[in-house]
Scaffold this motif. Structure first.
Motif, PDB file in Angstrom:
ATOM      1  N   MET A   1     -11.203  -0.148  -8.811  1.00 23.33           N
ATOM      2  CA  MET A   1     -10.282   0.905  -8.413  1.00 23.33           C
ATOM      3  C   MET A   1      -8.952   0.662  -9.125  1.00 23.33           C
ATOM      4  N   ARG A   2      -8.334   1.734  -9.625  1.00 22.52           N
ATOM      5  CA  ARG A   2      -7.043   1.601 -10.287  1.00 22.52           C
ATOM      6  C   ARG A   2      -5.946   2.079  -9.348  1.00 22.52           C
ATOM      7  N   LEU A   3      -4.995   1.194  -9.062  1.00 22.19           N
ATOM      8  CA  LEU A   3      -3.845   1.537  -8.243  1.00 22.19           C
ATOM      9  C   LEU A   3      -2.745   2.064  -9.146  1.00 22.19           C
ATOM     10  N   HIS A   4      -2.273   3.272  -8.900  1.00 20.73           N
ATOM     11  CA  HIS A   4      -1.207   3.886  -9.696  1.00 20.73           C
ATOM     12  C   HIS A   4       0.097   3.805  -8.919  1.00 20.73           C
ATOM     13  N   VAL A   5       1.081   3.124  -9.492  1.00 20.81           N
ATOM     14  CA  VAL A   5       2.395   2.979  -8.875  1.00 20.81           C
ATOM     15  C   VAL A   5       3.422   3.397  -9.914  1.00 20.81           C
TER      16      VAL A   5
ATOM     17  N   VAL B   1      -5.247   9.866  -2.574  1.00 23.79           N
ATOM     18  CA  VAL B   1      -3.865  10.192  -2.917  1.00 23.79           C
ATOM     19  C   VAL B   1      -2.967   9.975  -1.694  1.00 23.79           C
ATOM     20  N   ARG B   2      -1.770   9.426  -1.925  1.00 24.40           N
ATOM     21  CA  ARG B   2      -0.798   9.315  -0.834  1.00 24.40           C
ATOM     22  C   ARG B   2      -0.337  10.711  -0.442  1.00 24.40           C
ATOM     23  N   ARG B   3      -0.327  11.008   0.826  1.00 26.10           N
ATOM     24  CA  ARG B   3      -0.084  12.369   1.285  1.00 26.10           C
ATOM     25  C   ARG B   3       1.254  12.935   0.802  1.00 26.10           C
ATOM     26  N   ASP B   4       2.316  12.122   0.846  1.00 18.63           N
ATOM     27  CA  ASP B   4       3.618  12.656   0.443  1.00 18.63           C
ATOM     28  C   ASP B   4       3.794  12.704  -1.077  1.00 18.63           C
ATOM     29  N   PHE B   5       2.742  12.287  -1.812  1.00 16.95           N
ATOM     30  CA  PHE B   5       2.753  12.415  -3.273  1.00 16.95           C
ATOM     31  C   PHE B   5       2.199  13.786  -3.692  1.00 16.95           C
ATOM     32  N   ILE B   6       1.631  14.498  -2.739  1.00 17.44           N
ATOM     33  CA  ILE B   6       1.079  15.829  -3.003  1.00 17.44           C
ATOM     34  C   ILE B   6       2.197  16.863  -2.856  1.00 17.44           C
ATOM     35  N   ARG B   7       2.384  17.668  -3.898  1.00 18.88           N
ATOM     36  CA  ARG B   7       3.453  18.682  -3.870  1.00 18.88           C
ATOM     37  C   ARG B   7       2.911  20.077  -3.575  1.00 18.88           C
ATOM     38  N   GLY B   8       1.619  20.259  -3.674  1.00 14.09           N
ATOM     39  CA  GLY B   8       1.043  21.561  -3.392  1.00 14.09           C
ATOM     40  C   GLY B   8      -0.394  21.631  -3.844  1.00 14.09           C
TER      41      GLY B   8
ATOM     42  N   LEU C   1      -1.571  19.437  -6.731  1.00 16.38           N
ATOM     43  CA  LEU C   1      -0.447  19.287  -7.648  1.00 16.38           C
ATOM     44  C   LEU C   1       0.379  18.099  -7.173  1.00 16.38           C
ATOM     45  N   LEU C   2       0.517  17.080  -8.022  1.00 20.63           N
ATOM     46  CA  LEU C   2       1.131  15.831  -7.614  1.00 20.63           C
ATOM     47  C   LEU C   2       2.582  15.707  -8.078  1.00 20.63           C
ATOM     48  N   ALA C   3       3.292  14.764  -7.475  1.00 19.32           N
ATOM     49  CA  ALA C   3       4.721  14.619  -7.725  1.00 19.32           C
ATOM     50  C   ALA C   3       5.047  14.219  -9.152  1.00 19.32           C
ATOM     51  N   ASP C   4       4.117  13.584  -9.864  1.00 16.44           N
ATOM     52  CA  ASP C   4       4.371  13.181 -11.248  1.00 16.44           C
ATOM     53  C   ASP C   4       3.949  14.262 -12.249  1.00 16.44           C
ATOM     54  N   GLN C   5       3.754  15.482 -11.757  1.00 16.74           N
ATOM     55  CA  GLN C   5       3.381  16.642 -12.558  1.00 16.74           C
ATOM     56  C   GLN C   5       1.922  16.628 -12.992  1.00 16.74           C
ATOM     57  N   SER C   6       1.147  15.650 -12.534  1.00 16.76           N
ATOM     58  CA  SER C   6      -0.281  15.624 -12.855  1.00 16.76           C
ATOM     59  C   SER C   6      -1.051  16.423 -11.807  1.00 16.76           C
ATOM     60  N   GLU C   7      -2.345  16.599 -12.045  1.00 20.57           N
ATOM     61  CA  GLU C   7      -3.194  17.339 -11.125  1.00 20.57           C
ATOM     62  C   GLU C   7      -4.405  16.500 -10.752  1.00 20.57           C
TER      63      GLU C   7
ATOM     64  N   ALA D   1       0.828  -1.205   0.000  1.00 17.32           N
ATOM     65  CA  ALA D   1       0.000   0.000   0.000  1.00 17.32           C
ATOM     66  C   ALA D   1       0.863   1.255   0.000  1.00 17.32           C
ATOM     67  N   SER D   2       1.987   1.221   0.694  1.00 17.77           N
ATOM     68  CA  SER D   2       2.846   2.396   0.787  1.00 17.77           C
ATOM     69  C   SER D   2       3.521   2.755  -0.526  1.00 17.77           C
ATOM     70  N   ASP D   3       3.478   1.822  -1.511  1.00 17.31           N
ATOM     71  CA  ASP D   3       4.049   2.098  -2.831  1.00 17.31           C
ATOM     72  C   ASP D   3       3.045   2.754  -3.772  1.00 17.31           C
ATOM     73  N   VAL D   4       1.775   2.769  -3.394  1.00 15.26           N
ATOM     74  CA  VAL D   4       0.722   3.305  -4.262  1.00 15.26           C
ATOM     75  C   VAL D   4       0.729   4.830  -4.193  1.00 15.26           C
ATOM     76  N   ASP D   5       0.848   5.475  -5.348  1.00 19.16           N
ATOM     77  CA  ASP D   5       0.855   6.942  -5.397  1.00 19.16           C
ATOM     78  C   ASP D   5      -0.552   7.513  -5.253  1.00 19.16           C
ATOM     79  N   ARG D   6      -1.490   6.902  -5.981  1.00 16.28           N
ATOM     80  CA  ARG D   6      -2.873   7.377  -5.919  1.00 16.28           C
ATOM     81  C   ARG D   6      -3.797   6.262  -6.386  1.00 16.28           C
ATOM     82  N   ILE D   7      -5.072   6.415  -6.071  1.00 17.61           N
ATOM     83  CA  ILE D   7      -6.091   5.436  -6.435  1.00 17.61           C
ATOM     84  C   ILE D   7      -7.237   6.177  -7.104  1.00 17.61           C
TER      85      ILE D   7
END
Length: 250
Positions: free
Chosen positions: A172-176, A208-215, A227-233, A159-165
């Motif tokens: 549900m789609r798990l994004h890693v 969304v995983r909390r530390d995947f959020i950049r702002g 704003l997410l770490a992979d440059q997506s929103e 679960a800790s590897d999942v960036d967002r769902i």
């Protein structure tokens, strides 16, 4: 376990399948094949005598089946890591219950086997760092892993590897990273089961995983956007806007 050598025991009652695994392992560096068992009872005996780091375990075997062998191995300390190697996909839930680190479908693809072995190495390193090689005594109250299907079988995803769902109809789609997997689950049950210190629901169809959020920013209509770490929103739903303030400490 040595720094780079993984001691492996094969347990499979099909001679040709066991031989294929031996050949595949011979092509992969850092493997010490310590033995091959042809039934469940022999697998338990050999594991006790040879103390492998990893058992590549078939499920359908005479005597004790693979699930029963895995349960028996789990009582030893330190217990070997288990990867199931099987022609059947209906045992995934049972494999989850006995904490197998991966589940490979026959015929085994070399790259898929290599991935599973690396997963085993990582698991062993983490387990050693956390407690000298023993399993944690208390299970977590939160969902820590998923089983998801791919073209070669079933994969175990921490679960800790999942960036967002994200929600897709009844799935549900798990994004890693750049990859993703579909699981049959509901967004509400995931929100209840995931650790709220690690994950936050931002929309009726997104966690969304909390530390995947950049702002956060506001769109032209004044609504929050993560704003997410992979440059997506990720749009923040109106019912979840209070989460933005909570994350920002405002």
């Amino acid at each position: 376990m040595g720094e780079s050598t993984l001691k492996v025991l094969i347990a499979d009652d099909e001679p040709l399948a066991a031989e294929r695994l031996q050949l595949l392992l011979a092509r992969i560096g850092g493997i010490d094949l310590v033995g091959t068992a042809s039934d469940g009872e022999a697998a338990v005996r050999m594991a006790s005598a040879l103390t492998p780091d990893l058992v590549l375990l078939d499920i359908a075997m005479p005597g004790l089946d693979g699930i029963e062998v895995a349960r028996a191995l789990a009582t030893t300390q330190p217990s070997p890591v288990v990867i199931f190697v099987t022609a059947f996909d209906q045992f995934a839930v049972a494999a989850f219950d006995v904490a197998a680190v991966d589940y490979l479908m026959k015929p085994i693809e070399p790259t898929r086997l290599a991935e599973a072995l690396e997963r085993a190495r990582i698991h062993l390193r983490h387990r050693t760092a956390e407690g000298g090689g023993e399993r944690p005594s208390e299970p977590s109250a939160h969902l820590e892993e998923f089983w998801a299907s791919d073209r070669t079988g079933l994969v175990r995803i921490a679960a800790s590897d999942v960036d967002r769902i994200s929600a897709e109809r009844d799935y549900m789609r798990l994004h890693v990273g750049p990859r993703s997997w579909l699981i049959h689950h509901s967004m509400a049950s995931l929100e209840d089961q995931l650790d709220p210190n690690l994950f936050v629901r931002l929309h009726r169809s997104a966690i969304v995983r909390r530390d995947f959020i950049r702002g956060f920013s506001r769109n032209p209509s004044g609504r929050w956007v993560a704003l997410l770490a992979d440059q997506s929103e990720q749009a923040v739903g109106r019912l979840y806007s209070d989460r933005v303030k909570a994350i920002a400490g405002r």
